[in-house]
Design an enzyme around this catalytic site. Structure first.
Site, short mmCIF file in Angstrom:
data_model
loop_
_atom_site.label_atom_id
_atom_site.label_comp_id
_atom_site.label_asym_id
_atom_site.label_seq_id
_atom_site.Cartn_x
_atom_site.Cartn_y
_atom_site.Cartn_z
N GLU A 1 -3.21 -2.81 -2.52
CA GLU A 1 -4.09 -2.34 -1.67
C GLU A 1 -4.55 -0.93 -2.27
O GLU A 1 -3.72 -0.12 -2.20
CB GLU A 1 -3.91 -2.42 -0.43
CG GLU A 1 -4.90 -1.60 0.60
CD GLU A 1 -4.76 -1.68 2.29
OE1 GLU A 1 -3.52 -1.68 2.56
OE2 GLU A 1 -5.58 -1.03 2.96
N ASP B 1 -12.02 7.26 6.49
CA ASP B 1 -11.29 6.12 6.37
C ASP B 1 -10.85 6.01 7.91
O ASP B 1 -9.40 6.32 8.14
CB ASP B 1 -10.31 5.98 5.60
CG ASP B 1 -9.41 4.76 5.67
OD1 ASP B 1 -9.74 3.69 6.19
OD2 ASP B 1 -8.07 4.88 5.35
N HIS C 1 -11.75 2.12 2.42
CA HIS C 1 -11.07 2.78 1.42
C HIS C 1 -11.91 3.10 0.12
O HIS C 1 -11.64 3.05 -1.08
CB HIS C 1 -9.78 2.12 0.74
CG HIS C 1 -8.54 2.01 1.78
ND1 HIS C 1 -7.49 1.76 1.57
CD2 HIS C 1 -8.80 2.37 3.13
CE1 HIS C 1 -6.46 1.66 2.70
NE2 HIS C 1 -7.16 2.19 3.48
N ASP D 1 -7.12 -4.22 10.24
CA ASP D 1 -6.63 -3.13 9.97
C ASP D 1 -7.37 -1.93 10.69
O ASP D 1 -8.21 -1.41 9.77
CB ASP D 1 -6.38 -2.80 8.51
CG ASP D 1 -5.79 -1.54 8.24
OD1 ASP D 1 -5.03 -1.01 9.01
OD2 ASP D 1 -5.51 -1.02 7.16
N ASP E 1 -10.64 4.12 10.55
CA ASP E 1 -10.15 2.91 11.34
C ASP E 1 -10.37 2.83 12.64
O ASP E 1 -9.57 2.51 13.65
CB ASP E 1 -8.63 2.82 10.99
CG ASP E 1 -8.16 2.75 9.79
OD1 ASP E 1 -8.32 1.58 9.30
OD2 ASP E 1 -7.79 3.52 9.09
N LYS F 1 -6.97 2.71 -2.38
CA LYS F 1 -7.47 3.52 -1.51
C LYS F 1 -8.20 4.80 -2.30
O LYS F 1 -7.99 5.09 -3.49
CB LYS F 1 -6.31 4.28 -0.82
CG LYS F 1 -6.72 5.14 0.27
CD LYS F 1 -5.90 5.21 1.35
CE LYS F 1 -6.00 6.22 2.64
NZ LYS F 1 -5.69 5.94 3.89
N TRP G 1 0.86 -1.10 -0.09
CA TRP G 1 -0.03 0.07 0.23
C TRP G 1 0.94 1.29 -0.06
O TRP G 1 1.84 1.44 0.74
CB TRP G 1 -1.01 -0.15 1.29
CG TRP G 1 -1.66 1.37 1.26
CD1 TRP G 1 -2.57 1.79 0.55
CD2 TRP G 1 -1.25 2.37 2.32
NE1 TRP G 1 -2.77 3.08 0.95
CE2 TRP G 1 -2.13 3.36 1.96
CE3 TRP G 1 -0.33 2.65 3.22
CZ2 TRP G 1 -2.08 4.83 2.66
CZ3 TRP G 1 -0.18 3.70 3.72
CH2 TRP G 1 -1.07 4.87 3.47
N HIS H 1 -8.62 -6.02 4.25
CA HIS H 1 -8.58 -5.35 5.42
C HIS H 1 -9.77 -5.06 6.01
O HIS H 1 -10.65 -4.20 5.34
CB HIS H 1 -7.58 -4.18 5.14
CG HIS H 1 -6.17 -4.23 5.25
ND1 HIS H 1 -5.10 -3.48 4.88
CD2 HIS H 1 -5.45 -5.39 5.24
CE1 HIS H 1 -3.99 -3.68 5.05
NE2 HIS H 1 -4.13 -5.20 5.15
C1 RNT Z 1 -4.04 2.57 4.95
C2 RNT Z 1 -4.05 1.45 4.68
C3 RNT Z 1 -2.99 0.52 5.34
C4 RNT Z 1 -2.70 0.98 6.47
C5 RNT Z 1 -1.61 0.02 7.33
C6 RNT Z 1 -0.90 0.34 8.43
O1 RNT Z 1 -5.01 3.62 4.49
O2 RNT Z 1 -5.31 1.03 5.13
O3 RNT Z 1 -3.45 -0.80 4.88
O4 RNT Z 1 -3.69 1.03 7.34
O5 RNT Z 1 -0.81 -0.64 6.25
ZN ZN Z 2 -5.47 -1.21 5.18
#
Ligand code: RNT
Ligand code: ZN
Length: 418
Positions: A225, A293, A261, A325, A295, A227, A184, A285
């Site tokens: 990955e 985003d 994402h 994640d 988290d 985003k 990523w 994730h």
């Molecule tokens: C960031 C991505 C990524 C990170 C990690 C720490 O937006 O989600 O996966 O959260 O690699």
């Molecule tokens: Zn991620």
């Protein structure tokens, strides 16, 4: 009634709609979830003292975050004692462990810098997954890494990713199970770029260069990955969804979808069956975005359940790399980890306890009224009794019993850190 007696009663209730709870438990026991190591220390790692960058953010300042490999490992052990089953730990390259005053930059990392993690995993029968760390580093130039116009910058990060593939293969060989390595990059622009293709062309070429090294594709599964945007990078993201899905499909690597994402009304659950139609394997994730985003800790909410349902209904438990994640720094981190991991397992159990074949049949027959009714009735079936039995059977605390011990650990261990 004992946990077992309640289970026996639930078993009969599920049986009446054609669901075999023993079978569900057996399946769940074999699902490995890759637990992200970075909840324990707010995504800092051990190779720098700078701030977290890359458009991602932890908010909160709850005391007790892990400051050393020993503390992080002890915390992970604590979490694992609350989670049924055997899982994987998902590491970032920034969690390299240097010994005897040695330090090497990220482009020079070697398997030996992760030897302690391999020992940790081996002793506990865990697998390891891996991620190159392309953020929180002074070689991120103007928020760009693999897509930078500067050749030296690109080269540094290409070498980093190549080193990470070698480390991933070392993990797979040492632990006797595949390692998923996810790339990523944060690359993007805060404001409207003049050229949207040049950075993507460079990103594509950098990835091609990384993947040109010789590695064992049965041991290392490289994923990419995508985003939608990062903080401070709101207008343009190099590794967009279209870029990543197309790249992965044409190069034979995996697409990784992080459910934080996408635009807030877009759902990953609906994307899973489409990708599974065209790809042997995919990666996830699992997180929880709140308006962005953000988290947040994974809850047993509708989308987490829907994601699990898509994996189960498509009979794809062995085709999807499921990883967590998220990073919440505002609450006890052991609890954050535990709640999210257990919720991912609960979501899978919910899916496994659903009469999926019968429901699909109703859809095929156009019996949509009955389909809605039955799906709604399933929501109040006694899944908790099955979950509690699953925990007991796997030797971990039932219900909220783990939290007492978690609080004790906070008092005795976490609160002494600062
Ligand atoms: C960031 C991505 C990524 C990170 C990690 C720490 O937006 O989600 O996966 O959260 O690699
Ligand atoms: Zn991620």
């Amino acid at each position: 009634m004992t946990v077992k007696e309640r289970y026996e009663s639930a078993k009969e209730i599920y049986k009446a709609v054609g669901v075999d709870t023993d079978e569900a438990i057996k399946k769940l026991e074999n699902v490995k979830i890759s637990m992200h190591c970075w909840q324990g220390d707010d995504v800092i790692g051990f190779d720098h003292d700078g701030p977290l960058t890359g458009g991602i953010q932890t908010t909160g300042n709850y005391p007790g975050k892990a400051r050393t490999p020993e503390e992080l490992m002890a915390d992970i052990d604590k979490v694992l004692s609350y989670i049924p089953g055997k899982h994987k730990i998902n590491l970032h390259a920034s969690y390299a462990i240097f010994e005897d005053g040695e330090f090497v930059n990220r482009d020079k990392l070697e398997p030996k810098h992760f030897k302690k993690w391999v020992e940790f995993a081996k002793e506990r029968g865990l697998g390891l997954d891996f991620n190159p760390t392309l953020f929180a580093h002074d070689m991120v130039k103007d928020n760009l890494t693999l897509s930078s116009p500067d050749e030296a910058t690109r080269k540094f990060w290409i070498d980093h990713c190549k080193a990470c593939i070698r480390i991933s293969q070392y993990f797979a060989e040492e632990l006797g199970q595949p390692c998923m390595m996810n790339i990523w990059i944060p690359d993007g622009y805060k404001d409207i770029p003049a050229d949207r293709v040049a950075p993507r062309r460079r990103f594509r070429d950098s990835l091609d260069e990384i993947l040109s090294i010789d590695y064992d594709k049965t041991k290392v599964y490289v994923a990419l990955e995508s985003k939608v945007f990062g903080i401070g990078l709101e207008s343009y993201t190099v590794g967009s969804s279209e870029f990543c899905v197309s790249y992965a499909a044409t190069r034979g690597i995996l697409s990784l979808m992080d459910n934080g994402h996408y635009h807030p009304t877009e759902v990953v659950s609906d994307k899973i069956p489409s990708l599974l139609l065209f790809n042997d394997k995919i990666a996830l994730h699992v997180t929880r975005g709140v308006r962005w985003d953000s988290d947040h800790v994974v809850l047993l909410d509708d989308e987490t359940k829907e994601i699990a349902k898509e994996i189960v209904r498509n009979d794809a438990l062995d085709r999807v790399f499921i990883g967590t994640d998220y990073f919440d720094a505002s609450i006890n981190r052991i609890s954050a980890w535990t709640v999210g991991m257990r919720n991912m397992q609960k979501a899978l159990l919910y899916a496994l306890l659903s009469p999926n074949k019968q429901l699909a049949q109703l859809q095929e027959e156009g019996k949509l009224t009955q389909l809605m009714m039955q799906q709604e009735e399933m929501k109040t079936y006694p899944m908790g009794d099955v979950w509690n039995y699953f925990c007991e059977k796997n030797g971990v605390p039932v219900g909220e019993k783990w939290f007492e011990d978690c609080e004790k650990y906070e008092q005795e261990v976490l609160s002494k850190r600062n």
